[in-house]
Design a protein around this motif. Structure first.
Motif, PDB file in Angstrom:
ATOM      1  N   LEU A  25      -4.868 -42.040 -18.885  1.00  0.00           N
ATOM      2  CA  LEU A  25      -3.705 -42.729 -19.216  1.00  0.00           C
ATOM      3  C   LEU A  25      -2.809 -41.616 -18.844  1.00  0.00           C
ATOM      4  O   LEU A  25      -3.114 -40.392 -19.191  1.00  0.00           O
ATOM      5  N   VAL A  26      -1.699 -41.851 -17.870  1.00  0.00           N
ATOM      6  CA  VAL A  26      -0.640 -40.723 -17.716  1.00  0.00           C
ATOM      7  C   VAL A  26       0.536 -41.294 -18.412  1.00  0.00           C
ATOM      8  O   VAL A  26       0.983 -42.422 -18.203  1.00  0.00           O
ATOM      9  N   THR A  27       1.162 -40.598 -19.467  1.00  0.00           N
ATOM     10  CA  THR A  27       2.185 -41.031 -20.300  1.00  0.00           C
ATOM     11  C   THR A  27       3.397 -40.840 -19.785  1.00  0.00           C
ATOM     12  O   THR A  27       3.404 -39.898 -18.748  1.00  0.00           O
ATOM     13  N   PRO A  28       4.723 -41.432 -19.908  1.00  0.00           N
ATOM     14  CA  PRO A  28       5.904 -41.201 -19.507  1.00  0.00           C
ATOM     15  C   PRO A  28       6.319 -39.763 -19.438  1.00  0.00           C
ATOM     16  O   PRO A  28       6.932 -39.285 -18.676  1.00  0.00           O
ATOM     17  N   ALA A  29       5.798 -39.052 -20.498  1.00  0.00           N
ATOM     18  CA  ALA A  29       6.098 -37.875 -20.704  1.00  0.00           C
ATOM     19  C   ALA A  29       5.413 -36.769 -19.952  1.00  0.00           C
ATOM     20  O   ALA A  29       5.473 -35.514 -20.044  1.00  0.00           O
ATOM     21  N   GLY A  30       4.296 -37.265 -19.160  1.00  0.00           N
ATOM     22  CA  GLY A  30       3.621 -36.467 -18.377  1.00  0.00           C
ATOM     23  C   GLY A  30       2.114 -35.873 -19.161  1.00  0.00           C
ATOM     24  O   GLY A  30       1.483 -35.324 -18.626  1.00  0.00           O
ATOM     25  N   ALA A  54       6.846 -31.590 -12.167  1.00  0.00           N
ATOM     26  CA  ALA A  54       7.092 -32.222 -10.748  1.00  0.00           C
ATOM     27  C   ALA A  54       6.281 -33.520 -10.425  1.00  0.00           C
ATOM     28  O   ALA A  54       6.576 -34.455  -9.757  1.00  0.00           O
ATOM     29  N   ALA A  55       5.165 -33.652 -11.107  1.00  0.00           N
ATOM     30  CA  ALA A  55       4.190 -34.864 -11.148  1.00  0.00           C
ATOM     31  C   ALA A  55       4.911 -35.932 -11.753  1.00  0.00           C
ATOM     32  O   ALA A  55       4.442 -36.807 -11.580  1.00  0.00           O
ATOM     33  N   VAL A  56       5.706 -35.772 -12.872  1.00  0.00           N
ATOM     34  CA  VAL A  56       6.114 -36.899 -13.542  1.00  0.00           C
ATOM     35  C   VAL A  56       7.188 -37.494 -13.049  1.00  0.00           C
ATOM     36  O   VAL A  56       8.073 -37.019 -12.335  1.00  0.00           O
ATOM     37  N   GLY A  57       6.968 -39.015 -13.159  1.00  0.00           N
ATOM     38  CA  GLY A  57       8.159 -39.797 -12.397  1.00  0.00           C
ATOM     39  C   GLY A  57       7.926 -40.154 -11.006  1.00  0.00           C
ATOM     40  O   GLY A  57       8.768 -40.832 -10.515  1.00  0.00           O
ATOM     41  N   HIS A  58       6.428 -40.010 -10.391  1.00  0.00           N
ATOM     42  CA  HIS A  58       6.253 -40.251  -9.256  1.00  0.00           C
ATOM     43  C   HIS A  58       5.872 -41.686  -9.229  1.00  0.00           C
ATOM     44  O   HIS A  58       5.095 -42.324  -9.980  1.00  0.00           O
TER      45      HIS A  58
END
Length: 112
Positions: free
Chosen positions: A84-89, A108-112
């Protein structure tokens, strides 16, 4: 194996599962499985990478080795690992629904 599709998105974040049903003959101290994600477009990787670390912009959480983890039935495994990758990274490795590893992804990885 390395996947080539986008990880499904849910309200809690991006999530996928891997079910292990067969073990190789020699596991020893080698991690059973490493699970991770990448922001690299699969079309940019023309050759199939051997390992996740060979993929640019990827992050991996190794599972525990068989000798360090109490696993049910080694004779006929059916072990469910989730990532699981949460919206907070936060990247969470789950075994049978329980968190067994956590890693914070770079901003930099969050939001892709």
């Amino acid at each position: 194996a390395v996947g080539s599709t986008q990880v499904p998105l849910y309200p809690q974040g991006a999530y996928f599962e891997v079910v292990v049903t067969k073990l190789g003959a020699s596991i020893g101290k080698v991690p059973l499985l490493s699970v991770g994600v990448s922001t690299t477009d699969p079309d940019q990787n023309r050759s199939q990478p051997r390992m996740a670390r060979d993929i640019p912009s990827s992050w991996v959480l190794p599972t525990a080795t068989l000798t360090n983890m109490e696993l049910p039935s080694r004779d006929q495994p059916r072990w469910r690992f989730g990532l699981l990758v949460t919206p907070a990274g936060e990247m969470r490795l789950l075994f049978e629904g329980e968190t067994v590893g956590v890693q914070q992804l770079p901003a930099a990885a969050v939001g892709h």
